[in-house]
Design a protein around this motif. Structure first.
Motif, short mmCIF file in Angstrom:
data_model
loop_
_atom_site.label_atom_id
_atom_site.label_comp_id
_atom_site.label_asym_id
_atom_site.label_seq_id
_atom_site.Cartn_x
_atom_site.Cartn_y
_atom_site.Cartn_z
N GLU A 129 0.84 -1.20 0.00
CA GLU A 129 0.00 0.00 0.00
C GLU A 129 0.88 1.26 0.00
N ASN A 130 1.92 1.28 0.81
CA ASN A 130 2.85 2.43 0.85
C ASN A 130 3.55 2.62 -0.48
N GLU A 131 3.81 1.54 -1.19
CA GLU A 131 4.48 1.59 -2.48
C GLU A 131 3.51 2.01 -3.59
N GLY A 132 2.22 1.98 -3.30
CA GLY A 132 1.20 2.35 -4.29
C GLY A 132 0.80 1.21 -5.20
N TYR A 133 1.13 -0.03 -4.81
CA TYR A 133 0.78 -1.20 -5.63
C TYR A 133 -0.64 -1.67 -5.39
N ILE A 134 -1.16 -1.41 -4.19
CA ILE A 134 -2.53 -1.79 -3.85
C ILE A 134 -3.18 -0.63 -3.10
N LYS A 135 -4.49 -0.68 -3.01
CA LYS A 135 -5.20 0.33 -2.21
C LYS A 135 -6.28 -0.34 -1.40
N LEU A 136 -6.55 0.24 -0.26
CA LEU A 136 -7.64 -0.21 0.60
C LEU A 136 -8.92 0.37 -0.01
N VAL A 137 -9.86 -0.50 -0.36
CA VAL A 137 -11.09 -0.01 -0.99
C VAL A 137 -12.25 0.08 -0.02
N LYS A 138 -12.25 -0.74 1.03
CA LYS A 138 -13.27 -0.59 2.07
C LYS A 138 -12.93 -1.46 3.27
N GLU A 139 -13.54 -1.10 4.38
CA GLU A 139 -13.43 -1.87 5.62
C GLU A 139 -14.83 -2.23 6.04
N GLU A 140 -15.03 -3.51 6.33
CA GLU A 140 -16.33 -3.94 6.84
C GLU A 140 -16.11 -5.01 7.90
N ASN A 141 -16.67 -4.77 9.07
CA ASN A 141 -16.55 -5.71 10.20
C ASN A 141 -15.10 -6.12 10.46
N LYS A 142 -14.22 -5.15 10.54
CA LYS A 142 -12.78 -5.35 10.80
C LYS A 142 -12.04 -6.03 9.65
N LYS B 210 -10.39 -5.74 6.02
CA LYS B 210 -9.91 -4.74 5.06
C LYS B 210 -9.90 -5.37 3.68
N ILE B 211 -10.51 -4.70 2.73
CA ILE B 211 -10.60 -5.18 1.36
C ILE B 211 -9.64 -4.37 0.50
N TYR B 212 -8.75 -5.07 -0.22
CA TYR B 212 -7.73 -4.42 -1.04
C TYR B 212 -7.95 -4.72 -2.51
N LEU B 213 -7.38 -3.84 -3.36
CA LEU B 213 -7.45 -3.99 -4.81
C LEU B 213 -6.14 -3.49 -5.40
N ILE B 214 -5.67 -4.12 -6.47
CA ILE B 214 -4.44 -3.69 -7.13
C ILE B 214 -4.67 -2.34 -7.81
N THR B 215 -3.63 -1.52 -7.86
CA THR B 215 -3.68 -0.22 -8.54
C THR B 215 -3.02 -0.36 -9.91
N ASN B 216 -3.10 0.70 -10.70
CA ASN B 216 -2.41 0.69 -11.99
C ASN B 216 -0.91 0.55 -11.80
N ASN B 217 -0.36 1.16 -10.75
CA ASN B 217 1.06 1.02 -10.44
C ASN B 217 1.40 -0.44 -10.13
N GLY B 218 0.53 -1.11 -9.40
CA GLY B 218 0.73 -2.53 -9.10
C GLY B 218 0.66 -3.39 -10.36
N LYS B 219 -0.24 -3.04 -11.27
CA LYS B 219 -0.35 -3.78 -12.53
C LYS B 219 0.91 -3.59 -13.37
N ARG B 220 1.47 -2.38 -13.36
CA ARG B 220 2.73 -2.15 -14.09
C ARG B 220 3.86 -2.96 -13.47
N LYS B 221 3.88 -3.06 -12.13
CA LYS B 221 4.92 -3.84 -11.46
C LYS B 221 4.80 -5.32 -11.83
N LEU B 222 3.58 -5.84 -11.87
CA LEU B 222 3.38 -7.23 -12.28
C LEU B 222 3.84 -7.45 -13.72
N GLU B 223 3.52 -6.51 -14.60
CA GLU B 223 3.92 -6.63 -16.00
C GLU B 223 5.45 -6.62 -16.14
#
Length: 106
Positions: free
Chosen positions: A56-69, A71-84
């Protein structure tokens, strides 16, 4: 020479980012990695929960929501570039390996 953080990805790192093309919580990430790798790559809770804030600090993923403790994460465009870029690096290694393997057959 020591590997700089995120210069290359470990198999666990690679699969965690790949899993996060879908929004997932920690337990779901661990299950998805196991499923995608057909059990070859295991991600323990300690490894996962240490990597998530660093990603998350590197900008590869982002926290999209929190529900009942959870944390739901999703890859960012920066993370997709890193994977590529990691995929390209691994493909180059495979090509080099195959070239050397064929040299011995000639």
């Amino acid at each position: 020479m020591a590997r700089r953080e995120f210069e290359t990805l470990t198999p666990q790192m690679f699969y965690i980012l790949l899993a996060l093309y879908d929004p997932l919580c920690g337990l779901e990430i661990m299950e998805k990695v196991n499923e995608m790798s057909e059990g070859d790559v295991k991600v323990g809770a300690g490894t996962l929960y240490a990597l998530l804030p660093r990603f998350e600090n590197e900008g590869y993923i982002k926290l999209v929501k929190e529900e009942n403790k959870r944390k739901i994460y999703l890859i960012t465009n920066n993370g997709k570039r890193k994977l590529e870029s990691e995929k390209e690096r691994m493909q180059k290694q495979i090509i080099l390996f195959m070239k050397k393997d064929y040299e011995y057959e000639i």
